[in-house]
Design an enzyme around this catalytic site. Structure first.
Site, PDB file in Angstrom:
ATOM      1  N   GLY A  71       1.025  -1.164  -0.019  1.00 20.93           N
ATOM      2  CA  GLY A  71       0.077  -0.047   0.100  1.00 20.93           C
ATOM      3  C   GLY A  71       0.879   1.294  -0.031  1.00 20.93           C
ATOM      4  CB  THR A  72       3.965   2.213   1.958  1.00 22.09           C
ATOM      5  OG1 THR A  72       3.246   1.837   3.083  1.00 22.09           O
ATOM      6  CG2 THR A  72       4.705   3.340   1.951  1.00 22.09           C
ATOM      7  CG  ASN A 155      -5.174   3.868   9.071  1.00 17.77           C
ATOM      8  OD1 ASN A 155      -5.478   4.930   8.633  1.00 17.77           O
ATOM      9  ND2 ASN A 155      -3.974   3.686   9.842  1.00 17.77           N
ATOM     10  CD  GLN A 214      -6.840  -0.876   6.671  1.00 13.12           C
ATOM     11  OE1 GLN A 214      -7.565  -1.777   6.900  1.00 13.12           O
ATOM     12  NE2 GLN A 214      -5.453  -0.725   7.307  1.00 13.12           N
ATOM     13  CB  SER A 235      -2.217  -3.132   1.083  1.00 12.05           C
ATOM     14  OG  SER A 235      -1.384  -3.888   1.914  1.00 12.05           O
ATOM     15  N   GLY A 236      -2.383  -6.317  -0.166  1.00  6.94           N
ATOM     16  CA  GLY A 236      -2.650  -7.512   0.045  1.00  6.94           C
ATOM     17  C   GLY A 236      -2.953  -8.111   1.516  1.00  6.94           C
ATOM     18  CG  HIS A 237       0.014  -6.522   4.491  1.00  9.65           C
ATOM     19  ND1 HIS A 237       0.226  -6.302   6.047  1.00  9.65           N
ATOM     20  CD2 HIS A 237       0.146  -5.439   4.049  1.00  9.65           C
ATOM     21  CE1 HIS A 237       0.449  -5.163   6.177  1.00  9.65           C
ATOM     22  NE2 HIS A 237       0.457  -4.608   4.967  1.00  9.65           N
ATOM     23  CB  THR A 273      12.285 -10.426 -10.852  1.00 13.72           C
ATOM     24  OG1 THR A 273      13.520 -10.180 -11.536  1.00 13.72           O
ATOM     25  CG2 THR A 273      11.555 -11.603 -10.949  1.00 13.72           C
ATOM     26  CB  CYS A 363       3.399   3.495  10.876  1.00 12.97           C
ATOM     27  SG  CYS A 363       2.580   2.531   9.439  1.00 12.97           S
TER      28      CYS A 363
HETATM   29  N1  PLP Z   1      -2.915   3.284   3.715  1.00 11.36           N
HETATM   30  C1  PLP Z   1      -3.742   2.669   4.948  1.00 11.36           C
HETATM   31  C2  PLP Z   1      -4.955   3.413   4.880  1.00 11.36           C
HETATM   32  C3  PLP Z   1      -3.073   1.784   5.676  1.00 11.36           C
HETATM   33  O1  PLP Z   1      -3.935   1.248   6.697  1.00 11.36           O
HETATM   34  C4  PLP Z   1      -1.895   1.305   5.426  1.00 11.36           C
HETATM   35  C5  PLP Z   1      -1.204   0.308   6.445  1.00 11.36           C
HETATM   36  O2  PLP Z   1      -1.627   0.229   7.384  1.00 11.36           O
HETATM   37  C6  PLP Z   1      -1.147   1.523   4.497  1.00 11.36           C
HETATM   38  C7  PLP Z   1      -1.673   2.603   3.516  1.00 11.36           C
HETATM   39  C8  PLP Z   1       0.113   1.058   3.781  1.00 11.36           C
HETATM   40  O3  PLP Z   1      -0.002  -0.097   3.393  1.00 11.36           O
HETATM   41  P1  PLP Z   1       1.035  -1.488   3.358  1.00 11.36           P
HETATM   42  O4  PLP Z   1       1.313  -1.644   4.870  1.00 11.36           O
HETATM   43  O5  PLP Z   1       0.537  -2.498   2.534  1.00 11.36           O
HETATM   44  O6  PLP Z   1       2.587  -0.386   3.040  1.00 11.36           O
END
Ligand code: PLP
Length: 413
Positions: A71-72, A155, A214, A235-237, A273, A363
């Site tokens: 996601g980042t 989030n 989210q 984001s997958g996780h 890759t 974070c």
């Molecule tokens: N954006 C939101 C709203 C999130 O909650 C998060 C992760 O908590 C991210 C971005 C970042 O995603 P990633 O952990 O996959 O880098």
């Protein structure tokens, strides 16, 4: 001790069944998708299948999906990457608009560019429940606004922002297209809030990025997605896929300046890759998102969240930060308001009892900083330091929630 995992907005761990089917698939695709032989082709097919699944779940074209590390990275590409690309087209200082409750993936990169005088930046405030006002957002647009970035769902507190409405409004202003006369009338009224020099041409050039990390897979697309959205981060996780895989939806015709160069992967939009295990894992989850069963599990999760919320609401010493309405189906957030009781201590207590929760976004937890999201609701620094977040997944049970409620009640006594 059986663990009770209530931190799925940080990471939703993959289920055993997911890992089993993933390993089975990976046995059949161990090569490099760029290699010109049978083993390479197998890996390339696996990427194509995953891309198709994700495109189907998003209801977009396969060419509009770029696989990235998470996601980042997707957020950075859809914002900083777009601003960098615009620099190659114009010299005017660019103006960006975001909200006060964004994830650091958006917030910190834009603040950095603003501090180094590379962009002008406007933060749109939220109300006491965490929602931005559409009219304030529209009134903040300037002739030099090239980027608007708003999260689909928060989030920490789960608030769902009007990204669909704003996207539909942009689509109407850019191309004159609205789904109904009612929408047309509403958009014409909203347009009265635009500054006079913010024209259709300005809005066509503007890039609307949505952080859907989210929202995707937790709320149906028609609640947050729109034809006026130019990119969004996934984001997958957060959904039970492996960590380290994400995707950027990038609307056809939109461009960004890539950060990673040196290969033609992802149509030269993201060299290197491909992360085959991550991509296949995300593809498997995307296929589940396309099924009825996934959304039935989501509804059951929402009922469980509502049960949790209602049992906490009104307890002495608890101030709810999340709402029941217009909110993610899995997120409950409250602040402890009892002298000498600290969120951090409750978190440790819960951890000792086997309950995994968080004090804010992953974070900021650990740093004991007040949550910028809770501060943005207009609450005190104490509330912002004493916030706890519980985020559910499909696998949580009523027994787990009852146990958690009783631990919290004991702590409050
Ligand atoms: N954006 C939101 C709203 C999130 O909650 C998060 C992760 O908590 C991210 C971005 C970042 O995603 P990633 O952990 O996959 O880098």
């Amino acid at each position: 001790m059986n663990l009770i995992y209530l931190d799925s907005n940080a990471t939703c761990p993959p289920s055993g069944t997911h890992l089993e089917s993933l390993f089975k698939k990976l046995r059949a695709c161990s090569g490099n998708p760029s290699s010109p032989h049978a083993i390479g082709r197998e890996a390339s097919v696996a990427v194509t299948i995953a891309r198709r699944a994700l495109a189907k779940a998003m209801e977009v074209d396969v060419a509009e999906i770029v696989f990235v590390s998470g996601g980042t990275e997707a957020d950075n590409l859809g914002t900083v990457g777009v601003l960098n690309y615009n620099l190659t087209l114009q010299n005017d200082i660019q103006h960006a608009i975001t909200s006060t409750v964004e994830h650091p993936a958006i917030r910190e990169s834009l603040v950095y560019l603003n501090k180094s005088k590379e962009i002008e930046l406007t933060h749109v405030q939220v109300d006491s429940k965490g929602f931005i006002s559409l009219t304030t957002l529209i009134a903040s647009l300037q002739p030099n606004t090239t980027l608007v970035t708003i999260m689909a769902a928060n989030n920490e507190i789960g608030s769902i922002q009007p990204t669909k409405k704003f996207g539909d409004f942009l689509h109407f202003m850019r191309w004159g297209i609205a789904r109904s006369d009612h929408d047309k009338l509403e958009f014409e009224n909203l347009a009265l809030h635009l500054q006079p020099n913010v024209t259709a041409e300005v809005l066509k050039k503007l890039h609307f990025h949505v952080d859907a990390v989210q929202a995707f897979g937790k709320i149906k697309n028609d609640l947050w997605f729109s034809a006026g959205i130019d990119s969004c981060a996934l984001s997958g996780h957060k959904l039970g896929a492996l960590q380290g895989i994400g995707a950027l939806f990038l609307r056809r015709g939109r461009k960004y300046k890539p950060f990673i160069l040196g290969g033609a992967q992802e149509k030269s939009r993201r060299a290197g890759t491909e992360n085959i295990p991550g991509i296949v894992s995300f593809g498997l989850i995307a296929a589940e998102i396309c099924s009825e069963v996934w959304w039935q599990k989501n509804s059951a999760m929402e009922q469980l969240k509502n049960y949790f919320y209602k049992n906490l609401y009104g307890l002495p010493g608890i101030e709810m930060n999340s709402s029941l309405e217009n909110s993610l189906p899995n997120t409950v957030n409250f602040s402890l308001r009892k002298k000498k009781l600290k969120a951090e201590d409750l978190l440790v207590e819960l951890d000792m009892q086997g309950v995994c929760a968080s004090t804010g976004s992953a974070c900021s937890s650990g740093a004991n900083l007040p949550s910028h999201v809770i501060l943005a609701l207009g609450k005190s620094t104490e509330d912002a330091k004493n916030a706890l977040r519980f985020s559910l997944s499909h696998s949580n049970t009523y027994a787990e929630i009852d146990q958690t409620i009783s631990f919290i009640k004991k702590y409050l006594m």
